[in-house]
Design an enzyme around this catalytic site. Sequence first.
Site, mmCIF file in Angstrom:
data_model
loop_
_atom_site.group_PDB
_atom_site.id
_atom_site.type_symbol
_atom_site.label_atom_id
_atom_site.label_comp_id
_atom_site.label_asym_id
_atom_site.label_seq_id
_atom_site.Cartn_x
_atom_site.Cartn_y
_atom_site.Cartn_z
ATOM 1 N N SER A 18 -71.802 71.219 -73.463
ATOM 2 C CA SER A 18 -71.770 71.965 -71.904
ATOM 3 C C SER A 18 -72.340 73.134 -71.732
ATOM 4 O O SER A 18 -72.375 73.475 -70.654
ATOM 5 C CB SER A 18 -70.081 71.869 -71.693
ATOM 6 O OG SER A 18 -69.707 72.890 -72.491
ATOM 7 N N LYS A 55 -71.860 82.389 -70.193
ATOM 8 C CA LYS A 55 -71.087 81.163 -69.828
ATOM 9 C C LYS A 55 -70.130 81.125 -68.801
ATOM 10 O O LYS A 55 -69.249 82.077 -69.203
ATOM 11 C CB LYS A 55 -70.668 80.207 -71.011
ATOM 12 C CG LYS A 55 -70.467 78.644 -70.613
ATOM 13 C CD LYS A 55 -69.979 77.840 -71.764
ATOM 14 C CE LYS A 55 -69.657 76.421 -71.598
ATOM 15 N NZ LYS A 55 -69.404 75.630 -72.802
ATOM 16 N N SER A 86 -70.704 71.983 -77.941
ATOM 17 C CA SER A 86 -71.448 72.473 -76.655
ATOM 18 C C SER A 86 -72.241 73.693 -76.855
ATOM 19 O O SER A 86 -72.981 74.277 -75.951
ATOM 20 C CB SER A 86 -70.375 72.794 -75.845
ATOM 21 O OG SER A 86 -69.989 71.584 -74.907
HETATM 22 N N1 GLN Z 1 -69.823 67.293 -75.139
HETATM 23 C C1 GLN Z 1 -68.346 67.443 -75.735
HETATM 24 C C2 GLN Z 1 -67.302 66.940 -74.688
HETATM 25 O O1 GLN Z 1 -67.557 66.637 -73.731
HETATM 26 C C3 GLN Z 1 -68.286 68.714 -76.313
HETATM 27 C C4 GLN Z 1 -67.769 69.541 -75.302
HETATM 28 C C5 GLN Z 1 -67.635 71.230 -75.618
HETATM 29 O O2 GLN Z 1 -68.108 71.331 -76.992
HETATM 30 N N2 GLN Z 1 -67.169 71.817 -74.847
HETATM 31 O O3 GLN Z 1 -66.098 66.955 -75.154
#
Ligand code: GLN
Length: 472
Positions: A153, A78, A177
């Site tokens: 994400s 990532k 995410s």
């Molecule tokens: N979708 C969640 C957010 O937008 C989790 C993001 C993540 O785990 N980095 O905060």
Amino acid sequence: MIDLHNLTIVKARKSLDSGEFTAVELAQTYLDSIKEKNGEIFAYLEVFDDVLEQAKRADEMIKSGKIRTMTGIPVAIKDNMLIEGKESTSASKILKGHIGTYDATVIAKLKSDGAVFLGRTNMDEFAMGSSTETSAYGKTKNPRDTARVPGGSSGGSAAAVASDMALAALGSDTGGSIRQPAAFCGIVGMKPSYGAVSRFGLMAMASSLDQIGPFTKTVEDAELVFEAIRGCDPMDSTTIPENIVPKISAGKKIKIGIPRDFLSMKGLDPRVLENFEETIKKLEGKGYEIIDVSLPYMKYSLATYYIIMPAEVSSNLARFDGIRFGLSVQGSDVSDSYKKTRAQGFGEEVRRRILLGAYVLSAGYADAYYRNALKARKLIRKDFERIFKEVDLIATPTTPSPAFKLGEKMNDPLQMYLADIFTVPANMAELPAISVPCGTVNEEGKELPLGLHLIAPYFDEDVMFKTGRDIS
Ligand code: GLN
């Protein structure tokens, strides 16, 4: 020709060690696959130019008998983890051209084991999102249905593994995410216990919630990657020596708790619930004991998360000031330069969260919001502590629906935030959790994957892996 579709780390390890194929051949096969598919899927922001050299070094390690689990295994990373000498942007304009000056600890570990880094993957900007659509560089598509999002994400990492553009990938999970995109793409995704894996060299989103973890095709592979990256790190004072927490799961019949009240939420797709019940029945058939449990504070997790997370975001992202890293827009004075750089460098969702965070931390509001959220977080944690005296695992669906369409939720942040309703509680309570593929639903002629989500007691990843293996 190497059959990438059916390849796992376990199988690749055997083939590499027996000489059936070399690390260079394996890496080349992945590069060919990336060439064929990345144009459409856009899992990678960049494919590294030294992949074959890395693979050559892995072959030398194998030849000399210096073999580790990850030697010669092609992985995707990532874009928020630093690799020395490589660009790393968190999919943000503000870090375009930013080159890592050192390796994140997870990278250093994989490097010394001889893993082969294929490239860096697309993500929501600074890991804020559930669809990978907030990336400043373009949208990643779900390989199972290219009209849909891969989740987020860490959507690029999930899509890379799901479309055979990498054998494994690393993601980061602050509220879901890793697990949510794994569920949307039909693969395994795991968030370790907070403190099991070093965050050194991971660009911080919300430091008290972030963890790095693996995407793989099987539970067994996830365990292997986890073992390769875990461990106490002097560079991250929140990491915990693994031997201080006793394992509680050895040898007994595993009890799985189902938080029924939480499953009656509105917005849960009935097909998801049906698939969940079937999966739980299967586990029952395999000798697991299923118990309905009540976790009354779990339902406050998402609301609490959207106070604590932005508070930490606003303070973590203060370092992007146009002076120390990346983009620098000249203003009339220093303060004007800060404003211009941040206004131009950050996307809408990142700015929204910085503002929200600054608000909940501001004088006059910190007690009402931030400190109350910390108290709620403690109650959520205690809820789990209490329930784990009765059961060994908590099971829910990973997501309330299968993958949604590209663009569907972009103008409705609250709907987007709901995608993490089942995953956020594990981050709030610092617990390990995993998403394991457990079937599909048919929509518009496409088979859309669903995930079973298992949450385990602190540092008891073993019980989760064992149960996960029984599902897949
Ligand atoms: N979708 C969640 C957010 O937008 C989790 C993001 C993540 O785990 N980095 O905060």
